[in-house]
Motif scaffolding. Structure first.
Motif, mmCIF file in Angstrom:
data_model
loop_
_atom_site.group_PDB
_atom_site.id
_atom_site.type_symbol
_atom_site.label_atom_id
_atom_site.label_comp_id
_atom_site.label_asym_id
_atom_site.label_seq_id
_atom_site.Cartn_x
_atom_site.Cartn_y
_atom_site.Cartn_z
ATOM 1 N N PRO A 82 0.812 -1.223 0.000
ATOM 2 C CA PRO A 82 0.000 0.000 0.000
ATOM 3 C C PRO A 82 0.846 1.275 0.000
ATOM 4 O O PRO A 82 0.354 2.347 -0.349
ATOM 5 C CB PRO A 82 -0.821 -0.118 1.294
ATOM 6 C CG PRO A 82 -0.031 -1.026 2.165
ATOM 7 C CD PRO A 82 0.640 -1.995 1.240
ATOM 8 N N HIS A 299 1.767 -8.381 2.765
ATOM 9 C CA HIS A 299 1.203 -7.094 2.353
ATOM 10 C C HIS A 299 2.248 -6.159 1.759
ATOM 11 O O HIS A 299 1.939 -5.000 1.458
ATOM 12 C CB HIS A 299 0.542 -6.410 3.547
ATOM 13 C CG HIS A 299 -0.592 -7.193 4.137
ATOM 14 N ND1 HIS A 299 -1.776 -7.412 3.475
ATOM 15 C CD2 HIS A 299 -0.708 -7.831 5.335
ATOM 16 C CE1 HIS A 299 -2.585 -8.133 4.226
ATOM 17 N NE2 HIS A 299 -1.957 -8.406 5.368
ATOM 18 N N SER A 305 -0.321 -4.473 7.394
ATOM 19 C CA SER A 305 -1.714 -4.673 6.987
ATOM 20 C C SER A 305 -1.862 -4.284 5.522
ATOM 21 O O SER A 305 -0.936 -3.735 4.916
ATOM 22 C CB SER A 305 -2.668 -3.834 7.846
ATOM 23 O OG SER A 305 -2.551 -2.465 7.529
ATOM 24 N N LYS A 306 -3.026 -4.537 4.950
ATOM 25 C CA LYS A 306 -3.262 -4.221 3.551
ATOM 26 C C LYS A 306 -3.331 -2.720 3.296
ATOM 27 O O LYS A 306 -3.207 -2.268 2.156
ATOM 28 C CB LYS A 306 -4.538 -4.889 3.055
ATOM 29 C CG LYS A 306 -5.791 -4.496 3.821
ATOM 30 C CD LYS A 306 -6.988 -5.294 3.334
ATOM 31 C CE LYS A 306 -8.248 -4.949 4.144
ATOM 32 N NZ LYS A 306 -9.406 -5.765 3.696
ATOM 33 N N THR A 307 -3.522 -1.926 4.361
ATOM 34 C CA THR A 307 -3.513 -0.466 4.228
ATOM 35 C C THR A 307 -2.201 0.145 4.720
ATOM 36 O O THR A 307 -1.974 1.346 4.549
ATOM 37 C CB THR A 307 -4.673 0.154 5.027
ATOM 38 O OG1 THR A 307 -4.493 -0.148 6.417
ATOM 39 C CG2 THR A 307 -6.014 -0.376 4.547
ATOM 40 N N TYR A 316 -5.443 4.676 13.882
ATOM 41 C CA TYR A 316 -4.726 3.916 12.857
ATOM 42 C C TYR A 316 -3.260 4.365 12.844
ATOM 43 O O TYR A 316 -2.954 5.547 12.655
ATOM 44 C CB TYR A 316 -5.356 4.135 11.481
ATOM 45 C CG TYR A 316 -6.604 3.316 11.282
ATOM 46 C CD1 TYR A 316 -6.538 1.998 10.828
ATOM 47 C CD2 TYR A 316 -7.860 3.846 11.578
ATOM 48 C CE1 TYR A 316 -7.674 1.225 10.667
ATOM 49 C CE2 TYR A 316 -9.012 3.081 11.416
ATOM 50 C CZ TYR A 316 -8.913 1.779 10.960
ATOM 51 O OH TYR A 316 -10.051 1.027 10.807
ATOM 52 N N ASP A 318 0.975 3.276 11.716
ATOM 53 C CA ASP A 318 1.841 2.431 10.891
ATOM 54 C C ASP A 318 2.984 1.879 11.739
ATOM 55 O O ASP A 318 4.151 2.221 11.556
ATOM 56 C CB ASP A 318 2.366 3.193 9.668
ATOM 57 C CG ASP A 318 3.085 4.477 10.051
ATOM 58 O OD1 ASP A 318 2.893 4.945 11.186
ATOM 59 O OD2 ASP A 318 3.833 5.005 9.220
#
Length: 409
Positions: A82, A299, A305-307, A316, A318
């Protein structure tokens, strides 16, 4: 050595700065670090190509090239990441460290070059420790060792966990070299190094660094130390304990010591927070669930994660997985995990043979085993040698190169 210095310089951060997560956020400092790493890669590449026709070169490459395959898979994984540029940058760091390992194996061909290489690493870590301590006492606005949260950000020159890791690495290097080879520089610098780097670990409040360094040092002394000195030390310790029990039967002093140590180890946390691994027991299930979303390919390198972000504590973020195995699985999938196990197994199998078949290589095998244990200890609560470029990122690849150069002969 110049290439190693460039890599170390490129690992420092401006206090309070948050690194970019995409091409649009790249600033001048990022360009500067990229330039340093590119120059180091060019220097290492020149040495690498000059030695490619030698038999020693092929033996070193044969031992290390599985790590190169893992690095290429990490680079390839950036296609479905991503944050493609972020994944590609960190995967490039892995490739740089793999080339460093190969060059270390090529140039480290005798005891003299081995001593010079480990002396350089030790001096680098000690000087960094001195700079951090000086900043802590004289420039506290940039030299503080305050922990903001579980994330990697910090308001100081370096995150306390990174500072403690550097100090731990310096202690492990000099004690290992002192016990295995007894070089002159290890005799002269042993006690100053223990004082400087031990004090930095204390100030950084790094439980992991203190525990890993203590138990590895104790194990090395028991296995490699002088048997007579160990026996006398055990006798003196027994006498001291006996005298203490007689003079303080209510154990008041030991109770005060226990409370002081507990307060230090808790670091202001509750016992529940300490037992939860400072939030890791909340991160790990989230990362595992994220791995199950893409178990084969992951990912994208350095993504959890996928995001690229995980929902932790209502926000949220990173964050990394704070565990090497989970980080590899969630970012590169089972393919990456298998490649890394293959890459680790090849030098470890050579170490196992050297222990039993070749006394000349046994010391190098012991040294590499200690660095593996040190790296695996950090991998339980962090990303260890795959945590991105830091000063201690050099230790594992250089140890790997040394093992490949000596044990593959």
């Amino acid at each position: 050595m110049i290439a190693c210095c460039l890599i170390i310089f490129s690992s420092f951060e401006i206090p309070g700065r948050v690194g970019p997560r995409g091409l649009t956020a790249i600033d001048w400092f990022t360009f500067f670090n990229l330039a340093l790493r590119f120059c180091s890669l060019v220097l290492l590449g020149i040495i690498f190509l000059k030695a490619k026709k030698t038999l020693h070169f092929h033996r070193v490459v044969w031992t290390i090239y599985p790590f190169g395959v893992f690095a290429l898979w990490a680079i390839f994984s950036a296609f479905w990441s991503p944050m493609k540029s972020y994944s590609l940058a960190h995967a490039g760091e892995v490739l740089l460290l793999v080339v460093l390992a190969m060059v270390a194996g090529i140039v480290c061909m005798n005891t003299r070059s081995l001593s010079h290489m480990l002396y350089f690493l030790f001096v680098a870590y000690t000087l960094i420790s001195v700079v951090i301590l000086a900043s802590y006492y004289f420039f506290h606005n940039i030299g503080n060792l305050i922990r903001s949260d579980i994330a990697r950000s910090t308001t100081g020159l370096m995150h306390p966990a990174t500072a403690a890791c550097i100090a731990s690495a310096g202690v492990i290097i000099i004690i290992t070299c002192r016990l295995l080879w007894n070089w002159s520089w290890t005799r002269k610098l042993l006690f100053p190094a223990i004082i400087i780097e031990g004090w930095l670990m204390y100030l950084a409040h790094s439980r992991v660094a203190i525990i890993i360094t203590f138990f590895l040092t104790l194990g090395m002394i028991l296995l490699l130390g002088n048997r007579l000195i160990i026996a006398l030390s055990m006798i003196l310790l027994s006498i001291f304990i006996s005298i203490y029990i007689c003079s303080d039967p209510s154990f008041e002093l030991s109770d005060r010591i226990y409370k002081g140590v507990s307060k230090y180890m808790l670091r202001g946390q509750t016992k529940e927070g300490f037992m939860s691994g400072s939030g890791r027991n909340e991160i790990w299930p989230l990362v595992w669930d994220s791995f199950l979303d893409s178990p084969l390919y992951g990912h994208g390198y350095f993504m959890t994660s996928k995001t690229g972000k995980i929902n932790l504590w209502g926000e949220y973020q990173d964050l990394t997985a704070h565990n090497l195995a989970l980080q590899v699985l969630v970012s590169t999938g089972l393919i990456g995990g298998i490649l890394l196990v293959w890459a680790l197994w090849r030098p470890i199998s050579q170490v196992r043979r050297a222990f039993y078949l070749n006394p000349y290589k046994k010391k190098v095998a012991i040294f590499f085993s200690i660095i593996i244990l040190w790296s695996l200890g950090w991998s339980l609560v962090g990303n260890s040698f795959l945590s991105g470029i830091t000063p201690t990122s050099l230790l594992f690849p250089i140890a790997l190169g040394i093992a490949a150069g000596w044990l593959s002969r």
